[in-house]
Scaffold this motif. Structure first.
Motif, short mmCIF file in Angstrom:
data_model
loop_
_atom_site.label_atom_id
_atom_site.label_comp_id
_atom_site.label_asym_id
_atom_site.label_seq_id
_atom_site.Cartn_x
_atom_site.Cartn_y
_atom_site.Cartn_z
N ASP A 67 -21.58 -4.95 -1.18
CA ASP A 67 -21.94 -5.64 -2.59
C ASP A 67 -21.24 -7.06 -2.61
OD1 ASP A 67 -20.11 -5.13 -3.77
OD2 ASP A 67 -21.09 -3.37 -4.85
N TYR A 68 -21.91 -7.88 -3.75
CA TYR A 68 -21.27 -8.94 -4.54
C TYR A 68 -19.93 -8.34 -4.36
CZ TYR A 68 -20.29 -13.78 -6.10
OH TYR A 68 -19.78 -14.94 -5.70
N SER A 69 -19.28 -7.95 -5.62
CA SER A 69 -18.36 -7.60 -5.67
C SER A 69 -17.42 -7.00 -4.51
CB SER A 69 -17.71 -6.66 -6.70
OG SER A 69 -16.85 -6.11 -7.58
N SER A 70 -17.63 -6.76 -4.02
CA SER A 70 -16.56 -6.11 -2.69
C SER A 70 -16.57 -7.41 -2.01
CB SER A 70 -16.96 -5.66 -1.93
OG SER A 70 -18.71 -4.68 -1.02
N THR A 71 -17.90 -7.89 -1.39
CA THR A 71 -17.83 -9.06 -0.87
C THR A 71 -16.84 -10.21 -0.99
OG1 THR A 71 -19.57 -8.90 0.38
CG2 THR A 71 -18.69 -10.78 1.24
N GLN A 72 -16.49 -10.53 -2.47
CA GLN A 72 -15.69 -11.34 -2.71
C GLN A 72 -14.79 -11.48 -2.53
OE1 GLN A 72 -17.20 -14.42 -3.49
NE2 GLN A 72 -14.81 -15.36 -3.76
N TYR A 73 -14.40 -9.95 -3.19
CA TYR A 73 -13.08 -9.01 -3.03
C TYR A 73 -11.96 -9.23 -1.64
CZ TYR A 73 -8.92 -5.52 -2.70
OH TYR A 73 -7.80 -4.68 -2.89
N LEU A 74 -12.66 -8.95 -0.23
CA LEU A 74 -12.54 -8.85 0.49
C LEU A 74 -12.58 -10.05 1.31
CD1 LEU A 74 -14.62 -6.22 2.17
CD2 LEU A 74 -12.25 -6.57 2.28
N ARG A 75 -13.02 -11.34 0.43
CA ARG A 75 -12.64 -12.99 0.54
C ARG A 75 -11.14 -13.43 0.54
NH1 ARG A 75 -18.43 -15.40 -0.40
NH2 ARG A 75 -19.47 -15.23 2.43
N ASN A 76 -11.34 -13.16 -0.62
CA ASN A 76 -9.81 -13.07 -1.53
C ASN A 76 -9.06 -12.86 -0.86
OD1 ASN A 76 -11.65 -14.90 -3.70
ND2 ASN A 76 -11.87 -13.09 -5.20
N LEU A 77 -8.52 -11.19 -0.03
CA LEU A 77 -8.17 -10.75 0.09
C LEU A 77 -7.63 -11.47 1.41
CD1 LEU A 77 -5.39 -8.04 0.25
CD2 LEU A 77 -7.78 -6.96 1.56
N ALA A 78 -8.39 -11.79 2.47
CA ALA A 78 -8.53 -12.35 3.80
C ALA A 78 -7.24 -13.63 3.32
CB ALA A 78 -9.80 -12.83 4.14
N GLN A 79 -8.17 -14.51 2.51
CA GLN A 79 -7.62 -15.99 1.72
C GLN A 79 -5.81 -15.50 1.82
OE1 GLN A 79 -9.49 -17.85 -0.86
NE2 GLN A 79 -11.80 -17.74 0.75
N VAL A 80 -5.71 -14.60 0.73
CA VAL A 80 -3.82 -14.77 0.21
C VAL A 80 -3.32 -13.96 1.42
CG1 VAL A 80 -2.56 -12.81 -0.57
CG2 VAL A 80 -4.45 -13.80 -2.30
N VAL A 81 -4.01 -13.40 2.30
CA VAL A 81 -2.72 -12.28 3.31
C VAL A 81 -3.28 -14.49 4.25
CG1 VAL A 81 -2.93 -11.60 5.64
CG2 VAL A 81 -4.01 -10.70 3.50
N GLU A 82 -3.87 -15.47 4.76
CA GLU A 82 -3.63 -16.29 6.06
C GLU A 82 -2.24 -17.02 5.33
OE1 GLU A 82 -7.39 -17.22 5.84
OE2 GLU A 82 -7.94 -15.93 7.06
N LYS A 83 -2.17 -16.86 4.60
CA LYS A 83 -1.25 -18.37 3.66
C LYS A 83 -0.04 -17.33 3.73
CE LYS A 83 -3.61 -19.31 -0.47
NZ LYS A 83 -4.59 -19.67 -1.63
N HIS A 84 0.31 -16.15 4.25
CA HIS A 84 1.87 -15.79 5.03
C HIS A 84 1.40 -16.17 6.48
CE1 HIS A 84 0.89 -15.37 0.22
NE2 HIS A 84 2.27 -15.19 0.56
N PRO A 85 2.42 -16.17 7.22
CA PRO A 85 2.92 -16.18 7.89
C PRO A 85 3.12 -15.50 8.12
CG PRO A 85 3.91 -18.09 6.90
CD PRO A 85 3.08 -17.67 6.03
N GLY A 86 3.38 -14.39 9.85
CA GLY A 86 3.64 -13.07 9.89
C GLY A 86 2.93 -11.57 9.47
N TRP A 87 1.44 -12.82 9.24
CA TRP A 87 0.90 -11.62 7.93
C TRP A 87 -0.78 -11.36 8.87
CZ3 TRP A 87 1.97 -7.01 4.75
CH2 TRP A 87 3.27 -7.46 4.31
N ARG A 88 -1.97 -10.80 8.82
CA ARG A 88 -2.22 -10.42 9.58
C ARG A 88 -3.58 -9.71 8.13
NH1 ARG A 88 -5.38 -8.64 14.15
NH2 ARG A 88 -4.43 -7.08 14.35
N PHE A 89 -5.37 -9.82 8.67
CA PHE A 89 -5.90 -9.25 8.10
C PHE A 89 -7.01 -9.17 9.02
CE2 PHE A 89 -9.25 -9.18 5.27
CZ PHE A 89 -10.18 -7.72 4.50
#
Length: 226
Positions: A67-89
């Motif tokens: 739903d909208y909430s879970s989709t937004q959660y996943l987007r936020n998580l992906a953005q957080v992970v992408e900022k850290h080299p060596g990590w992948r979502f």
């Protein structure tokens, strides 16, 4: 009571864990908050796979639970992970409909049929880019299955995310092509689930059409998937 959806997600998670273990990763299921790096505090990944040069955050969800909430959660998580080299979502979406493909579908589209339908996708892109990318994505999937057939890859499932990842991991498509497909898949999923996509343009659709045509040029006319 464990629901069929929960069972499906767990089964997929177990498959992913096995795949990562076979590749030499150390796997942790549902890590406790104290075991997560600081930048993941507040998130609850389903699995972390760690290797010498890479750590992967995995989240498995079912299409029906989005739903909208879970989709937004996943987007936020992906953005957080992408900022850290060596990590992948890695977000894996399960789909109960996959199991019924065999009973609902006939043969997969073949190369000449895809080429003909791409002409319609080009026409749609001029006036209706949202409809065009939905239609074009179906042609992309059919084309990717033909590539998998040509490369003699053994596919366990037919969902698009799995298909794209298998092809890039086996070297059948390039990382650049993979990124174009993932961008298009994100747009396609948003439209398919009723979200607005202001970032979608005619160029987005033409880029996907061009890539599909490039893929088709690498295939012999006789390649066939049933």
């Amino acid at each position: 009571m464990v629901t069929p959806t929960a069972n499906l997600e767990r089964e997929r998670l177990l498959q992913l864990a096995e795949e990562y273990r076979n590749k030499g990763y150390e796997v942790s299921f549902h890590p406790n908050p104290e075991d997560l790096p600081d930048f993941l505090k507040g998130y609850r990944p389903d699995l972390i796979a760690r290797h010498e040069n890479e750590s992967v955050i995995v989240k498995v969800t079912s299409r029906s639970s989005l739903d909208y909430s879970s989709t937004q959660y996943l987007r936020n998580l992906a953005q957080v992970v992408e900022k850290h080299p060596g990590w992948r979502f890695e977000w894996v979406m399960t789909n109960p409909e996959d199991a019924t493909y065999g009973s609902k579908a006939e043969r997969s589209l073949q190369k000449p049929e895809i080429e003909t339908r791409l002409d319609l996708a080009k026409q749609l892109a001029k006036q209706h880019p949202e409809s065009a990318i939905l239609y074009c994505w179906s042609l992309v999937e059919a084309t990717l299955r033909l590539i998998a057939e040509q490369e003699k890859l053994s596919l366990q499932r037919f969902d698009p995310l799995y298909l794209v990842k298998q092809l890039v991991s086996e070297g059948a498509i390039s990382r650049t092509e993979y990124q174009v497909l993932m961008n298009a898949l994100s747009l396609r999923n948003a439209i398919a689930h009723g979200f607005k996509t202001p970032q979608l343009t005619q160029e987005s659709v033409y880029e996907l059409i061009d890539l599909t045509e490039q893929f088709l040029k690498t295939l012999p006319a006789s390649t066939r998937v049933d």
